[in-house]
Design an enzyme around this catalytic site. Structure first.
Site, PDB file in Angstrom:
ATOM      1  N   SER A  34      -0.122  -3.823   0.388  1.00  0.00           N
ATOM      2  CA  SER A  34       0.815  -2.887   1.012  1.00  0.00           C
ATOM      3  C   SER A  34       0.051  -1.699   1.578  1.00  0.00           C
ATOM      4  O   SER A  34      -1.024  -1.336   1.073  1.00  0.00           O
ATOM      5  CB  SER A  34       1.830  -2.392  -0.021  1.00  0.00           C
ATOM      6  OG  SER A  34       2.584  -1.295   0.468  1.00  0.00           O
ATOM      7  N   TYR A  50       4.492   1.434  -8.275  1.00  0.00           N
ATOM      8  CA  TYR A  50       4.389   0.417  -7.221  1.00  0.00           C
ATOM      9  C   TYR A  50       3.150   0.670  -6.364  1.00  0.00           C
ATOM     10  O   TYR A  50       2.359  -0.248  -6.111  1.00  0.00           O
ATOM     11  CB  TYR A  50       5.642   0.447  -6.346  1.00  0.00           C
ATOM     12  CG  TYR A  50       5.565  -0.446  -5.130  1.00  0.00           C
ATOM     13  CD1 TYR A  50       5.846  -1.807  -5.231  1.00  0.00           C
ATOM     14  CD2 TYR A  50       5.204   0.071  -3.884  1.00  0.00           C
ATOM     15  CE1 TYR A  50       5.765  -2.631  -4.114  1.00  0.00           C
ATOM     16  CE2 TYR A  50       5.122  -0.750  -2.763  1.00  0.00           C
ATOM     17  CZ  TYR A  50       5.405  -2.095  -2.883  1.00  0.00           C
ATOM     18  OH  TYR A  50       5.324  -2.903  -1.776  1.00  0.00           O
TER      19      TYR A  50
END
EC number: 1.1.1.1
Length: 254
Positions: A138, A151
């Protein structure tokens, strides 16, 4: 890498970015697409089979949080059937900072274990035929979304691991690169929890920024697969595919 006539394992290829990427992969004509996912999606599998009947699409239930030994057992079943696998895509991920342990287990530990397991079959030191790992990380691995620090940290860890695997290619023969999507309109972004509820509107706020569709992301993912650049850090954002030049701040010297 030429997708046509290849054998591909795709972890979490039945939802969101994963499903659209599976569609684009199938269009490119691999010999086999093996989907490993925690939840079966018969409708999606039927769609993929119909999209290109020449491609053999198979499904195995798989939770990336299982022990390493179970992952190796599943991969042995797949390798016994296919004989060779060219590409492993690790795509499992959750976005919920209320679930700290599970976030780390799925986004990082599961990715590490699945990659480690397939080295049993690919490592050239063991006489393996080598292969390619594409890890979905990501852009939060570059700069965190600070309202979801767990996260973001899990994705930074996955990115670091992938970069290390790429640098070990001269030893193992296994190459690797990371796929780092920006804000994409998926189920993950529709509703999720910030850490300690520091920002109840974090999902809503993110979607106020420019985004991309899962199809745009998937199409660029396939371009990255075809480019097959060991160690590449691909940013898939706003419908673009860009290679990131990582700034070296420190080097172990070994």
């Amino acid at each position: 890498m030429v997708i046509a006539n290849s054998n591909i394992i795709f972890v979490a290829g039945l939802g969101g970015i994963g499903l659209d990427t599976s569609r684009e992969i199938v269009k490119s004509g691999p010999k086999n697409l093996v989907l490993l996912d925690r939840i079966d999606n018969p409708a999606a599998i039927a769609e993929l089979k119909a999209l290109n009947p020449k491609v053999t699409v198979t499904f195995y239930p798989y939770d990336v949080t299982v022990p390493l030994a179970e992952t190796k057992k599943l991969l042995k079943t797949i390798f016994d059937k296919l004989k060779t696998v060219d590409l492993l895509i690790n795509g499992a991920g959750i976005l919920d900072d209320n679930q700290i342990e599970r976030t780390i287990a799925v986004n990082f530990t599961g990715l590490v274990n699945t990659t480690t397991a397939i080295l049993d079959f690919w490592d050239k030191r063991k006489g393996g035929p080598v292969g390619v790992v594409a890890n979905i990380c990501s852009v939060t691995g570059f700069n965190s979304i600070y309202q979801v620090p767990v996260y973001s940290a899990s994705k930074a860890a996955a990115l670091s691991f992938t970069t290390s695997i790429a640098k070990l290619a001269h030893i193992t023969g296994v190459t690797a690169y990371s796929i780092n999507p920006g804000i994409t309109k998926t189920v993950l972004e529709h509703s999720f929890n910030s850490w300690l509820n520091v920002e109840p509107r974090v999902a809503e706020l993110l979607l106020e920024h420019p985004t991309q569709t899962t199809l745009q992301c998937a199409q660029n993912f396939v371009k990255a697969i075809e480019a097959n650049q060991n160690g590449a850090i691909w940013k898939l954002d706003l419908g673009r595919l860009d290679a990131i030049e990582w700034t070296k701040r420190w080097d172990s010297g070994i």
